[in-house]
Design an enzyme around this catalytic site. Structure first.
Site, PDB file in Angstrom:
ATOM      1  N   ASP A 325       0.827  -1.206   0.000  1.00 22.39           N
ATOM      2  CA  ASP A 325       0.000   0.000   0.000  1.00 22.39           C
ATOM      3  C   ASP A 325       0.861   1.255   0.000  1.00 22.39           C
ATOM      4  OD1 ASP A 325       0.905  -0.587   2.645  1.00 22.39           O
ATOM      5  OD2 ASP A 325      -0.603   0.792   3.451  1.00 22.39           O
ATOM      6  N   GLU A 326       0.289   2.348  -0.446  1.00 21.04           N
ATOM      7  CA  GLU A 326       0.869   3.682  -0.356  1.00 21.04           C
ATOM      8  C   GLU A 326       2.320   3.736  -0.833  1.00 21.04           C
ATOM      9  OE1 GLU A 326      -1.826   5.481   3.274  1.00 21.04           O
ATOM     10  OE2 GLU A 326      -0.088   4.259   3.816  1.00 21.04           O
TER      11      GLU A 326
END
Length: 520
Positions: A325-326
């Site tokens: 993620d991210e």
């Protein structure tokens, strides 16, 4: 015959004293599949024995039950293989009715003279014990002798879970939590029949698991935390202690190494993992998206292979979570190339890939599971990407941030937590259906739910308690109970009934005005 002993019995309630209210059968969390009330019910007394067969699984759960009951009741409650139809009886069965309970289901029959818990598995017996605990007066949870009586309403509870994957996540990277603190959280999750503990073991602020081939990950990368505290990490022996304890409560540990982003602790520990060969300083803030492993360097994949190999060897469970993620500092092309190289490593070491739903922006491996953490403002294109992956065979665990994230503030006045996905009051956390939440995704693709507890603002067990309760039981119910039982008005009454139990267990919780808590 094996028998365990304990102290003599305390006095019962005095004549004419008010007895504890009898909890109606089935008024527990999570809501059971089916309840048939009737009969006198069972009372635990000084004469009660816990009867088991010759199998180790029955005895293990029986000893756990005895350990819960003995301090508060003061009764000996010997665990015995001796013959008898009375007492508390734990049975693992193989008949047709038992097979219908599945891998984790159970049946509780409460009658005059006996209380019988039956299952196909040790896990099912353990879940049945949690139901029995909740049927008893809340004082049963205390560690000192209390006055009885200890009664379970009469009838039969037949129960099995809706989903096989029912998880909570504990972020030990932003703030480090000790082995004992993790065990405490395991016990809380087990009370509500969760069966997975996702440990977020690495992030920008700290690396928390020993890796022999890259020792500076912990000695340097694990030396701090958000706000600049001393941090910490788990040795391999400590990690095994956590795994073994979780297994004794029938939870499987799912370890996560977040990559290619959320990796500053690793990048600070080893300069060669950076594209420019320069190690950044340790990080103690709370921003995200600024770090990335160098996806174009061969040493990166040597590093990842070593970490996955050692972590897989330490972890007996099915899954290994690779984050994803991210990764804002990783180009899309590099992200796809990274995931294409890393996912086969997980399979090579005998584990199944689990990743945050951004994994669907690459090519999920066959059998991979994507964990969806989007929320109301998540864009249609991102949702569609996840839905299409699900249609193509990728399985899903649902953790919508504005429903299931336990670290989010209840209201604007909550002193702890974050609010980037909005405020998450108790009703909002409970009032959604995993089977229909992600429109367009096949219902069969959803294998369960998770309640993540991120720790940017949390550093003590009391703070974990306050944010997890009362929302954790609601996510547990969404994972366990049939969709037909889902009703906020009924649930909030059952939830309110848990408050005296939390008081007895020393769990400090948020007294949401949405819930009709008991007076006093």
């Amino acid at each position: 015959m094996g028998v365990s002993s304990f102290a003599a019995a305390p006095p019962r309630a005095a004549a004419g004293a008010e007895l504890p209210a009898l909890t109606p059968l089935g008024r527990v969390v999570p809501a059971p599949l089916r309840t048939e009330e009737g009969g006198a019910g069972y009372e635990i007394t000084a004469k009660t024995r816990i009867r088991v067969g010759a199998g180790a699984r029955e005895r293990r759960v029986a000893e756990y039950l005895a350990a819960v009951l003995r301090p508060s009741t003061g009764y000996r409650l010997p665990v015995t293989t001796g013959k008898g139809e009375d007492g508390i009886r734990l049975r693992i069965g193989a008949g047709a009715a038992d097979k219908a309970l599945g891998a984790e289901g159970y049946r509780v029959v409460s009658a005059r003279g006996s209380l019988t818990i039956t299952s196909r598995t040790g896990a099912g017996l353990f879940h049945g014990v949690q139901t029995v605990r909740q049927q008893l007066p809340a004082a049963v949870e205390k560690k000192t002798e209390q006055r009885g009586p200890w009664r379970v309403a009469g009838g039969t509870v037949t129960d099995r879970p809706r989903y096989a994957y029912r998880s909570t996540m504990l972020d030990v990277s932003r703030h480090f939590f000790t082995v004992d603190q993790v065990k405490r959280y395991i016990d809380q999750a087990a009370l509500y029949k969760m069966n997975k503990l996702h440990l977020h073991l690495s992030d920008d602020q700290g690396w928390r698991i020993a890796v022999d081939s890259w020792p500076r990950l912990t000695t340097y990368g694990g030396s701090t935390q958000v706000g600049g505290g001393r941090g910490g990490y788990y040795t391999k022996a400590q990690y095994k202690e956590i795994i073994d304890y979780a297994a004794s409560r029938y939870l499987e540990v799912v370890p996560e190494i977040d990559m290619p982003g959320h990796t500053n602790a690793a990048l600070a520990s080893y300069a060669e993992l950076n594209c420019d060969g320069v190690a950044p300083p340790l990080y103690t803030g709370t921003e995200v998206g600024f770090s990335s492993l160098c996806a174009t360097k061969g040493v990166t994949y040597d590093f990842v292979d070593d970490v996955i190999r050692e972590l897989a060897a330490m972890t007996p469970g099915t899954y290994l979570h690779i984050g994803g993620d991210e990764a804002h500092s990783t180009s899309h092309e590099d992200f796809v190339a990274f995931m294409d190289k890393v996912q086969p490593m997980v399979a090579k070491y005998g584990k199944t890939v689990l990743g945050w739903h951004q994994l669907t922006g690459a090519t999920p491996a066959e059998g991979a599971v994507a964990q969806y953490w989007g929320y109301d403002r998540t864009g249609a294109a991102e949702r569609e990407q996840v839905v299409n992956a699900a249609k193509n065979g990728t399985r899903l665990v649902l953790s919508p941030a504005d429903r299931a994230y336990l670290d989010h503030k209840y209201t604007k006045d909550t002193p702890l937590g974050l609010s980037w996905a909005g405020y998450v009051e108790v009703q909002r956390s409970y009032d959604w259906d995993p089977g229909t939440y992600l429109q367009g995704a096949p219902a069969k693709a959803v294998i369960g739910v998770e309640a993540p507890l991120w720790s940017e603002t949390l550093s003590t067990s009391a703070q974990l308690d306050f944010m997890a309760f009362p929302r954790l039981p609601g996510i547990a119910e969404l994972g366990w109970s049939p969709a037909a039982t889902h009703d906020w008005d009924a649930y909030k009454v059952r939830l309110a009934g848990q408050a005296p139990r939390w008081d007895a267990l020393g769990i400090g919780y948020y007294k949401s005005p949405q819930v009709p808590w008991p007076a006093g």
